[in-house]
Design a protein around this motif. Sequence first.
Motif, PDB file in Angstrom:
ATOM      1  N   ALA A 395       0.853  -1.202   0.000  1.00 35.79           N
ATOM      2  CA  ALA A 395       0.000   0.000   0.000  1.00 35.79           C
ATOM      3  C   ALA A 395       0.873   1.231   0.000  1.00 35.79           C
ATOM      4  O   ALA A 395       1.940   1.259   0.629  1.00 35.79           O
ATOM      5  CB  ALA A 395      -0.925   0.008   1.217  1.00 35.79           C
ATOM      6  N   THR A 396       0.445   2.263  -0.721  1.00 38.89           N
ATOM      7  CA  THR A 396       1.121   3.563  -0.754  1.00 38.89           C
ATOM      8  C   THR A 396       0.079   4.662  -0.585  1.00 38.89           C
ATOM      9  O   THR A 396      -1.085   4.492  -0.979  1.00 38.89           O
ATOM     10  CB  THR A 396       1.871   3.778  -2.085  1.00 38.89           C
ATOM     11  N   ARG A 397       0.517   5.749  -0.001  1.00 40.07           N
ATOM     12  CA  ARG A 397      -0.415   6.868   0.200  1.00 40.07           C
ATOM     13  C   ARG A 397      -0.328   7.843  -0.969  1.00 40.07           C
ATOM     14  O   ARG A 397       0.767   8.230  -1.378  1.00 40.07           O
ATOM     15  CB  ARG A 397      -0.107   7.598   1.502  1.00 40.07           C
ATOM     16  N   GLU A 398      -1.492   8.242  -1.480  1.00 40.76           N
ATOM     17  CA  GLU A 398      -1.580   9.250  -2.542  1.00 40.76           C
ATOM     18  C   GLU A 398      -2.628  10.282  -2.115  1.00 40.76           C
ATOM     19  O   GLU A 398      -3.830  10.072  -2.290  1.00 40.76           O
ATOM     20  CB  GLU A 398      -1.952   8.620  -3.883  1.00 40.76           C
ATOM     21  N   GLY A 399      -2.160  11.392  -1.563  1.00 39.82           N
ATOM     22  CA  GLY A 399      -3.082  12.441  -1.124  1.00 39.82           C
ATOM     23  C   GLY A 399      -3.904  11.970   0.069  1.00 39.82           C
ATOM     24  O   GLY A 399      -3.374  11.608   1.119  1.00 39.82           O
ATOM     25  N   THR A 400      -5.215  11.949  -0.101  1.00 41.13           N
ATOM     26  CA  THR A 400      -6.132  11.564   0.977  1.00 41.13           C
ATOM     27  C   THR A 400      -6.561  10.106   0.861  1.00 41.13           C
ATOM     28  O   THR A 400      -7.540   9.705   1.480  1.00 41.13           O
ATOM     29  CB  THR A 400      -7.380  12.459   0.943  1.00 41.13           C
ATOM     30  N   GLU A 401      -5.846   9.300   0.054  1.00 41.73           N
ATOM     31  CA  GLU A 401      -6.224   7.909  -0.155  1.00 41.73           C
ATOM     32  C   GLU A 401      -5.024   6.988   0.066  1.00 41.73           C
ATOM     33  O   GLU A 401      -3.873   7.373  -0.186  1.00 41.73           O
ATOM     34  CB  GLU A 401      -6.766   7.686  -1.578  1.00 41.73           C
ATOM     35  N   TRP A 402      -5.328   5.764   0.515  1.00 45.05           N
ATOM     36  CA  TRP A 402      -4.363   4.679   0.485  1.00 45.05           C
ATOM     37  C   TRP A 402      -4.642   3.844  -0.748  1.00 45.05           C
ATOM     38  O   TRP A 402      -5.791   3.478  -1.001  1.00 45.05           O
ATOM     39  CB  TRP A 402      -4.493   3.798   1.733  1.00 45.05           C
ATOM     40  N   VAL A 403      -3.617   3.578  -1.546  1.00 48.55           N
ATOM     41  CA  VAL A 403      -3.769   2.754  -2.743  1.00 48.55           C
ATOM     42  C   VAL A 403      -3.128   1.401  -2.446  1.00 48.55           C
ATOM     43  O   VAL A 403      -1.905   1.287  -2.280  1.00 48.55           O
ATOM     44  CB  VAL A 403      -3.103   3.400  -3.975  1.00 48.55           C
ATOM     45  N   PHE A 404      -3.974   0.362  -2.363  1.00 47.26           N
ATOM     46  CA  PHE A 404      -3.517  -0.999  -2.088  1.00 47.26           C
ATOM     47  C   PHE A 404      -3.331  -1.743  -3.407  1.00 47.26           C
ATOM     48  O   PHE A 404      -4.027  -1.473  -4.401  1.00 47.26           O
ATOM     49  CB  PHE A 404      -4.531  -1.750  -1.220  1.00 47.26           C
ATOM     50  N   ALA A 405      -2.401  -2.695  -3.418  1.00 49.81           N
ATOM     51  CA  ALA A 405      -2.145  -3.520  -4.606  1.00 49.81           C
ATOM     52  C   ALA A 405      -2.040  -4.977  -4.172  1.00 49.81           C
ATOM     53  O   ALA A 405      -1.325  -5.301  -3.214  1.00 49.81           O
ATOM     54  CB  ALA A 405      -0.864  -3.080  -5.303  1.00 49.81           C
ATOM     55  N   VAL A 406      -2.788  -5.839  -4.887  1.00 48.37           N
ATOM     56  CA  VAL A 406      -2.710  -7.290  -4.677  1.00 48.37           C
ATOM     57  C   VAL A 406      -2.339  -7.896  -6.027  1.00 48.37           C
ATOM     58  O   VAL A 406      -3.136  -7.868  -6.966  1.00 48.37           O
ATOM     59  CB  VAL A 406      -4.057  -7.852  -4.173  1.00 48.37           C
ATOM     60  N   ARG A 469      -5.857  -3.222  -7.913  1.00 47.79           N
ATOM     61  CA  ARG A 469      -5.604  -2.075  -7.040  1.00 47.79           C
ATOM     62  C   ARG A 469      -6.947  -1.551  -6.526  1.00 47.79           C
ATOM     63  O   ARG A 469      -7.941  -1.551  -7.240  1.00 47.79           O
ATOM     64  CB  ARG A 469      -4.862  -0.964  -7.782  1.00 47.79           C
ATOM     65  N   PHE A 470      -6.935  -1.140  -5.266  1.00 51.14           N
ATOM     66  CA  PHE A 470      -8.134  -0.518  -4.701  1.00 51.14           C
ATOM     67  C   PHE A 470      -7.699   0.570  -3.729  1.00 51.14           C
ATOM     68  O   PHE A 470      -6.566   0.567  -3.217  1.00 51.14           O
ATOM     69  CB  PHE A 470      -9.032  -1.558  -4.019  1.00 51.14           C
ATOM     70  N   THR A 471      -8.589   1.527  -3.507  1.00 53.96           N
ATOM     71  CA  THR A 471      -8.286   2.662  -2.629  1.00 53.96           C
ATOM     72  C   THR A 471      -9.223   2.658  -1.430  1.00 53.96           C
ATOM     73  O   THR A 471     -10.370   2.211  -1.512  1.00 53.96           O
ATOM     74  CB  THR A 471      -8.436   4.002  -3.369  1.00 53.96           C
ATOM     75  N   LEU A 472      -8.724   3.189  -0.326  1.00 48.00           N
ATOM     76  CA  LEU A 472      -9.519   3.430   0.881  1.00 48.00           C
ATOM     77  C   LEU A 472      -9.111   4.795   1.430  1.00 48.00           C
ATOM     78  O   LEU A 472      -7.935   5.163   1.359  1.00 48.00           O
ATOM     79  CB  LEU A 472      -9.270   2.344   1.932  1.00 48.00           C
ATOM     80  N   PRO A 473     -10.069   5.570   1.959  1.00 54.50           N
ATOM     81  CA  PRO A 473      -9.722   6.895   2.487  1.00 54.50           C
ATOM     82  C   PRO A 473      -8.736   6.809   3.641  1.00 54.50           C
ATOM     83  O   PRO A 473      -8.765   5.869   4.433  1.00 54.50           O
ATOM     84  CB  PRO A 473     -11.080   7.457   2.948  1.00 54.50           C
ATOM     85  N   VAL A 474      -7.854   7.797   3.731  1.00 58.40           N
ATOM     86  CA  VAL A 474      -6.941   7.901   4.868  1.00 58.40           C
ATOM     87  C   VAL A 474      -7.741   8.185   6.136  1.00 58.40           C
ATOM     88  O   VAL A 474      -8.644   9.031   6.137  1.00 58.40           O
ATOM     89  CB  VAL A 474      -5.884   9.007   4.622  1.00 58.40           C
ATOM     90  N   ARG A 475      -7.427   7.485   7.184  1.00 63.76           N
ATOM     91  CA  ARG A 475      -8.151   7.660   8.443  1.00 63.76           C
ATOM     92  C   ARG A 475      -7.901   9.053   8.993  1.00 63.76           C
ATOM     93  O   ARG A 475      -6.746   9.508   9.074  1.00 63.76           O
ATOM     94  CB  ARG A 475      -7.682   6.597   9.444  1.00 63.76           C
ATOM     95  N   GLU A 476      -8.973   9.763   9.332  1.00 67.80           N
ATOM     96  CA  GLU A 476      -8.843  11.094   9.916  1.00 67.80           C
ATOM     97  C   GLU A 476      -8.354  10.973  11.351  1.00 67.80           C
ATOM     98  O   GLU A 476      -8.834  10.141  12.120  1.00 67.80           O
ATOM     99  CB  GLU A 476     -10.184  11.820   9.886  1.00 67.80           C
ATOM    100  N   LYS A 477      -7.368  11.833  11.702  1.00 65.26           N
ATOM    101  CA  LYS A 477      -6.846  11.828  13.060  1.00 65.26           C
ATOM    102  C   LYS A 477      -7.843  12.431  14.018  1.00 65.26           C
ATOM    103  O   LYS A 477      -8.445  13.457  13.731  1.00 65.26           O
ATOM    104  CB  LYS A 477      -5.520  12.596  13.115  1.00 65.26           C
ATOM    105  N   LYS A 478      -8.014  11.810  15.142  1.00 68.83           N
ATOM    106  CA  LYS A 478      -8.938  12.315  16.145  1.00 68.83           C
ATOM    107  C   LYS A 478      -8.324  13.521  16.854  1.00 68.83           C
ATOM    108  O   LYS A 478      -7.150  13.497  17.208  1.00 68.83           O
ATOM    109  CB  LYS A 478      -9.266  11.225  17.167  1.00 68.83           C
ATOM    110  N   PRO A 479      -9.101  14.570  17.091  1.00 72.27           N
ATOM    111  CA  PRO A 479      -8.566  15.760  17.769  1.00 72.27           C
ATOM    112  C   PRO A 479      -8.198  15.456  19.213  1.00 72.27           C
ATOM    113  O   PRO A 479      -8.734  14.586  19.832  1.00 72.27           O
ATOM    114  CB  PRO A 479      -9.727  16.765  17.671  1.00 72.27           C
TER     115      PRO A 479
END
Length: 479
Positions: A395-406, A469-479
């Motif tokens: 998996a690699t991060r691209e902006g606000t998404e994680w891009v996974f590869a299988v 390849r599939f994407t999932l949103p980057v988890r938002e950090k809790k304040p």
Amino acid sequence: MNTLRRWVLYLIVVEAIVLAAAVTGGVIGLTQLGQARLRVVDQIDPELIEQRELETSLLDQETGLRGFLLTGRVDFLTPYQEGRAQQEQSVADMRRLGAVDGTRAGDDLAVVLEKTAEWHSTAERMVGAPNDQTLVETGKVQFDEVRSALETQRNNLTAERESNRETLQRSAILLPIVFIVIVALLVILFVLLVLGFHRRVARPVFALASEIRSATDDIFHAIPPGDGPQELKELAKDVEALRQRLAAETEELQRSNSDLEQFAYVASHDLQEPLRKVTSFCQLIQRRYQGQLDERGEQYIEFAVDGATRMQVLINDLLAFSRVGRRTGEFTDVDMGSVVRTAVGNLDAADVDIAVSELPTVHGEESLLTTMMQNLIGNAIKFRGQEPLRIEIDATREGTEWVFAVSDNGIGIEPDYADRIFVIFQRLHSRAAYPGTGIGLAMARKIVEYHGGRIWLDTSATNGRTTFRFTLPVREKKP
């Protein structure tokens, strides 16, 4: 009618009036300043200079005449004669500068010339009779009148010069005042426009936006008509009409979902029970009459058992597919590394080389993500080639998404089928060659999209490997 167009028109009119007043005041101030400057610099000051020259020429004449009367020498009349010539030049220059009939300067010059002419007449007679005391006394009185006329002329020119200088000073003061007034008016106009825009446009827009956001969270929240310009009221009506339409469609969708849930219940209970009976009795017949039927009869029973079994698997897969997105579990922080380990543990992957890079933590439903990874890894295991199977997951991060590869080194997929493989029940191979219902990749896509991502077959890979390849949103950090 209170329309935004009318407000814009009012704005244009008010701004035009203010600018016109400002420009008019500026033009008047500049005109007065220019006229006063021209009057002082180009007319009055030169007139005063010429008036002094005229006065000097007359004094020279009187001095020369007095010297002649005292000595009797004719050469003493030279200043008198030169003064006459200078007098004519000064008078001509004053006429050119504006001392003409009908003006104060012209009237004063006329009086000076009149008194001077009377004195000249007496002076000519004194030259002929230098010892005539009567003419001398008369000449003195007449020249005093000339002096008085010159003094009056000088005083009037000086007074006019001071008056125009005051006008010049007033104009010079007026221009900054006009500029300050223009700036003040523009500032006041700007403040009024801002306040008016906020009260009549911005505030109703913000209120409408808040109501729309509330309707977005709750489709059954009615949007009030609101206030402000007519255009905003009409927009509120249009949005409310759209909301009502969406609410009606939502209710219809809810009824449809209820029907689907009822169908899922029927599929999981009512259809499963007779299917299990068919399968059980077919298996009983197969065991009881094994060896008593001919080859074709046993083949028929095998077909019935296989068909019932496949029907049961198909119903179970279809039921699982329909349940995706109905939020059977809560979204939590999910470690994708742990998800992959669970998915591999659910599969027969003892002889498979699986390389997993460090994977991130995402926000989602762990059971669904496990099913999705299990389908992708199981798909690679099912369609393996002759070489030892190696599966790589990263998996690699691209902006606000994680891009996974299988990716795997299996039999591969033709790029022409890149979209077709994600359609439910679509198969690229016969059931005899590769088992399954053709729902695995469709299930994976539905789960990924349910989590706000995308999934696709990477057709640009040039290393001979099959890569999903599939994407999932980057988890938002809790304040």
